[in-house]
Design a protein around this motif. Sequence first.
Motif, PDB file in Angstrom:
ATOM      1  N   VAL A 253       0.844  -1.207   0.000  1.00  0.00           N
ATOM      2  CA  VAL A 253       0.000   0.000   0.000  1.00  0.00           C
ATOM      3  C   VAL A 253       0.878   1.256   0.000  1.00  0.00           C
ATOM      4  N   ASN A 254       1.923   1.232   0.833  1.00  0.00           N
ATOM      5  CA  ASN A 254       2.767   2.424   0.964  1.00  0.00           C
ATOM      6  C   ASN A 254       3.552   2.744  -0.300  1.00  0.00           C
ATOM      7  N   LYS A 255       3.762   1.719  -1.134  1.00  0.00           N
ATOM      8  CA  LYS A 255       4.477   1.945  -2.383  1.00  0.00           C
ATOM      9  C   LYS A 255       3.608   2.689  -3.397  1.00  0.00           C
ATOM     10  N   LYS A 256       2.298   2.517  -3.226  1.00  0.00           N
ATOM     11  CA  LYS A 256       1.367   3.137  -4.177  1.00  0.00           C
ATOM     12  C   LYS A 256       1.049   4.564  -3.746  1.00  0.00           C
ATOM     13  N   LYS A 257       0.369   5.253  -4.627  1.00  0.00           N
ATOM     14  CA  LYS A 257      -0.069   6.586  -4.246  1.00  0.00           C
ATOM     15  C   LYS A 257      -1.586   6.637  -4.083  1.00  0.00           C
ATOM     16  N   THR A 258      -2.216   5.530  -4.378  1.00  0.00           N
ATOM     17  CA  THR A 258      -3.668   5.474  -4.255  1.00  0.00           C
ATOM     18  C   THR A 258      -4.086   4.029  -4.012  1.00  0.00           C
ATOM     19  N   ILE A 259      -5.364   3.848  -3.680  1.00  0.00           N
ATOM     20  CA  ILE A 259      -5.872   2.493  -3.480  1.00  0.00           C
ATOM     21  C   ILE A 259      -6.394   1.960  -4.804  1.00  0.00           C
ATOM     22  N   ASP A 260      -6.129   0.678  -5.054  1.00  0.00           N
ATOM     23  CA  ASP A 260      -6.447   0.019  -6.319  1.00  0.00           C
ATOM     24  C   ASP A 260      -7.798   0.332  -6.938  1.00  0.00           C
ATOM     25  N   ARG A 261      -8.771   0.458  -6.073  1.00  0.00           N
ATOM     26  CA  ARG A 261     -10.158   0.449  -6.516  1.00  0.00           C
ATOM     27  C   ARG A 261     -10.539   1.511  -7.549  1.00  0.00           C
ATOM     28  N   ASP A 262      -9.714   2.565  -7.657  1.00  0.00           N
ATOM     29  CA  ASP A 262     -10.121   3.686  -8.513  1.00  0.00           C
ATOM     30  C   ASP A 262      -9.857   3.469 -10.004  1.00  0.00           C
ATOM     31  N   LYS A 263      -9.627   2.234 -10.404  1.00  0.00           N
ATOM     32  CA  LYS A 263      -9.397   1.999 -11.821  1.00  0.00           C
ATOM     33  C   LYS A 263     -10.679   2.218 -12.605  1.00  0.00           C
ATOM     34  N   ARG A 264     -10.490   2.658 -13.822  1.00  0.00           N
ATOM     35  CA  ARG A 264     -11.632   3.003 -14.664  1.00  0.00           C
ATOM     36  C   ARG A 264     -12.539   1.805 -14.927  1.00  0.00           C
ATOM     37  N   MET A 265     -11.961   0.653 -15.227  1.00  0.00           N
ATOM     38  CA  MET A 265     -12.767  -0.539 -15.504  1.00  0.00           C
ATOM     39  C   MET A 265     -13.674  -0.860 -14.316  1.00  0.00           C
ATOM     40  N   VAL A 266     -13.076  -0.846 -13.115  1.00  0.00           N
ATOM     41  CA  VAL A 266     -13.843  -1.177 -11.914  1.00  0.00           C
ATOM     42  C   VAL A 266     -14.955  -0.147 -11.697  1.00  0.00           C
ATOM     43  N   LYS A 267     -14.623   1.122 -11.905  1.00  0.00           N
ATOM     44  CA  LYS A 267     -15.615   2.187 -11.744  1.00  0.00           C
ATOM     45  C   LYS A 267     -16.792   2.013 -12.701  1.00  0.00           C
ATOM     46  N   ASP A 268     -16.444   1.699 -13.962  1.00  0.00           N
ATOM     47  CA  ASP A 268     -17.499   1.498 -14.970  1.00  0.00           C
ATOM     48  C   ASP A 268     -18.386   0.308 -14.615  1.00  0.00           C
ATOM     49  N   ILE A 269     -17.759  -0.773 -14.178  1.00  0.00           N
ATOM     50  CA  ILE A 269     -18.550  -1.965 -13.830  1.00  0.00           C
ATOM     51  C   ILE A 269     -19.470  -1.640 -12.654  1.00  0.00           C
ATOM     52  N   MET A 270     -18.911  -0.901 -11.684  1.00  0.00           N
ATOM     53  CA  MET A 270     -19.697  -0.492 -10.514  1.00  0.00           C
ATOM     54  C   MET A 270     -20.917   0.308 -10.959  1.00  0.00           C
ATOM     55  N   LYS A 271     -20.714   1.166 -11.959  1.00  0.00           N
ATOM     56  CA  LYS A 271     -21.758   2.085 -12.402  1.00  0.00           C
ATOM     57  C   LYS A 271     -22.753   1.448 -13.374  1.00  0.00           C
ATOM     58  N   TYR A 272     -22.228   0.712 -14.351  1.00  0.00           N
ATOM     59  CA  TYR A 272     -23.104   0.245 -15.423  1.00  0.00           C
ATOM     60  C   TYR A 272     -23.544  -1.208 -15.265  1.00  0.00           C
ATOM     61  N   TYR A 273     -22.823  -1.970 -14.444  1.00  0.00           N
ATOM     62  CA  TYR A 273     -23.219  -3.367 -14.192  1.00  0.00           C
ATOM     63  C   TYR A 273     -23.258  -3.596 -12.688  1.00  0.00           C
ATOM     64  N   PRO A 274     -24.087  -2.826 -11.984  1.00  0.00           N
ATOM     65  CA  PRO A 274     -24.057  -2.865 -10.511  1.00  0.00           C
ATOM     66  C   PRO A 274     -24.310  -4.259  -9.916  1.00  0.00           C
ATOM     67  N   GLU A 275     -25.147  -5.055 -10.578  1.00  0.00           N
ATOM     68  CA  GLU A 275     -25.424  -6.389 -10.023  1.00  0.00           C
ATOM     69  C   GLU A 275     -24.193  -7.279 -10.059  1.00  0.00           C
ATOM     70  N   THR A 276     -23.530  -7.275 -11.229  1.00  0.00           N
ATOM     71  CA  THR A 276     -22.293  -8.045 -11.379  1.00  0.00           C
ATOM     72  C   THR A 276     -21.268  -7.578 -10.347  1.00  0.00           C
ATOM     73  N   PHE A 277     -21.162  -6.268 -10.227  1.00  0.00           N
ATOM     74  CA  PHE A 277     -20.180  -5.723  -9.290  1.00  0.00           C
ATOM     75  C   PHE A 277     -20.488  -6.128  -7.851  1.00  0.00           C
ATOM     76  N   THR A 278     -21.728  -5.912  -7.443  1.00  0.00           N
ATOM     77  CA  THR A 278     -22.113  -6.167  -6.061  1.00  0.00           C
ATOM     78  C   THR A 278     -21.891  -7.619  -5.673  1.00  0.00           C
ATOM     79  N   LYS A 279     -22.299  -8.505  -6.578  1.00  0.00           N
ATOM     80  CA  LYS A 279     -22.135  -9.948  -6.316  1.00  0.00           C
ATOM     81  C   LYS A 279     -20.661 -10.281  -6.032  1.00  0.00           C
ATOM     82  N   HIS A 280     -19.782  -9.830  -6.914  1.00  0.00           N
ATOM     83  CA  HIS A 280     -18.366 -10.159  -6.755  1.00  0.00           C
ATOM     84  C   HIS A 280     -17.738  -9.441  -5.571  1.00  0.00           C
ATOM     85  N   ALA A 281     -18.133  -8.191  -5.358  1.00  0.00           N
ATOM     86  CA  ALA A 281     -17.588  -7.430  -4.235  1.00  0.00           C
ATOM     87  C   ALA A 281     -17.961  -8.119  -2.926  1.00  0.00           C
ATOM     88  N   GLU A 282     -19.184  -8.612  -2.881  1.00  0.00           N
ATOM     89  CA  GLU A 282     -19.630  -9.292  -1.669  1.00  0.00           C
ATOM     90  C   GLU A 282     -18.858 -10.599  -1.466  1.00  0.00           C
TER      91      GLU A 282
END
Lengths: 207, 207
Positions: free
Chosen positions: A87-116
């Motif tokens: 974590v300290n080597k990075k400057k941000t947390i992984d989650r902010d990638k565009r692909m993940v953001k898009d999936i969260m936004k446009y495929y919320p069911e797919t995202f929620t299932k896997h996140a859970e």
Amino acid sequence: MAELTKETIMLTANGLFSKDGVREVSIDDICRKLCISKKTFYQFYAQKEDLVADVVTYNVKRKKAEFEKFVEGKNIVQILKSMFALVNKKKTIDRDKRMVKDIMKYYPETFTKHAEDRSKAMHQFFVERFREGMEQGLVRTDMDVDGIQLLICIMHDGMADYLEGDHHFDWVKVSFKSLTAAFEDIVTRVVLTPRGFAEYSSLEKKS
Amino acid sequence: MAELTKETIMLTANGLFSKDGVREVSIDDICRKLCISKKTFYQFYAQKEDLVADVVTYNVKRKKAEFEKFVEGKNIVQILKSMFALVNKKKTIDRDKRMVKDIMKYYPETFTKHAEDRSKAMHQFFVERFREGMEQGLVRTDMDVDGIQLLICIMHDGMADYLEGDHHFDWVKVSFKSLTAAFEDIVTRVVLTPRGFAEYSSLEKKS
């Protein structure tokens, strides 16, 4: 050209999605990259949604395998040390990638299932490592494992939200470095015994 | 009957809102309770929104005064002790009251403004108490005050969301008691020095 398989399509889509996000990449873009017709594409995937689901499953499996390799043979002190070092080597947390953001936004069911599923697996993993750590004298036996574990998850996710500017605490300005240092401070002090903490600190000096 | 003032209307509305929420209580209900006509009401408040704003301001001031009295003359160890004792006596976190929920939902701007002011004031308050505690040898001088303070706020609010069932971790079942005990455990271990922690524990035995 090698024989076209469902996997080839999925991996190509994964490459494009990782770069430009799911929304920006059309089926046309994927076909162009593969030099195939849309008709051929639809023989493998009836709709973009199915492709997205396969890409998500692939990435979840890949990340799981990476994580297992990463923690293999390590005790809880070494696991925490490696995770915070990463974590300290990075400057941000992984989650902010565009692909993940898009999936969260446009495929919320797919995202929620896997996140859970992922949250549950991580929770289970840490509960087990904490129990092992207790037997090894590295983890406090007088803590409420479920409560602490849940608060750590809440803190982690709230921290990621904060760093993405998506949190009602965004009026406080705390740097990524301060925040991750504070997170490391909290987790190690709450979870580890004095012996575990000493072991953690000695790894610090070595690394 | 005593002379009708704006404050009488506001206090009456506050009483009704506290009981049934802001949504359920109409201007008619308030007028009925006060035995006044709607025309009289509108001489004081042009719209319900203004009344809600005054009710919120009143409650914020009242809670602020209560809090100040509650912490008066206490050092950080005593403040933490009293706050956790108060939390442990309850079965839930304050925020889930119907009035607050309604204001959050139907008057989001009013809510956000006050919530932010309150968060800032609490943040400032604890940063100052932590600094004092450091001088008294009760609070660790080697911690990142802003980072730790933000994570404590994130944890507190995430915990309240979880207890209201409004959180993506709701698949983990952790009781209110476990969660608040874990929160107390984390805060006291991270913030206090060994001396501060010993003082905290000795208060435990007395109370």
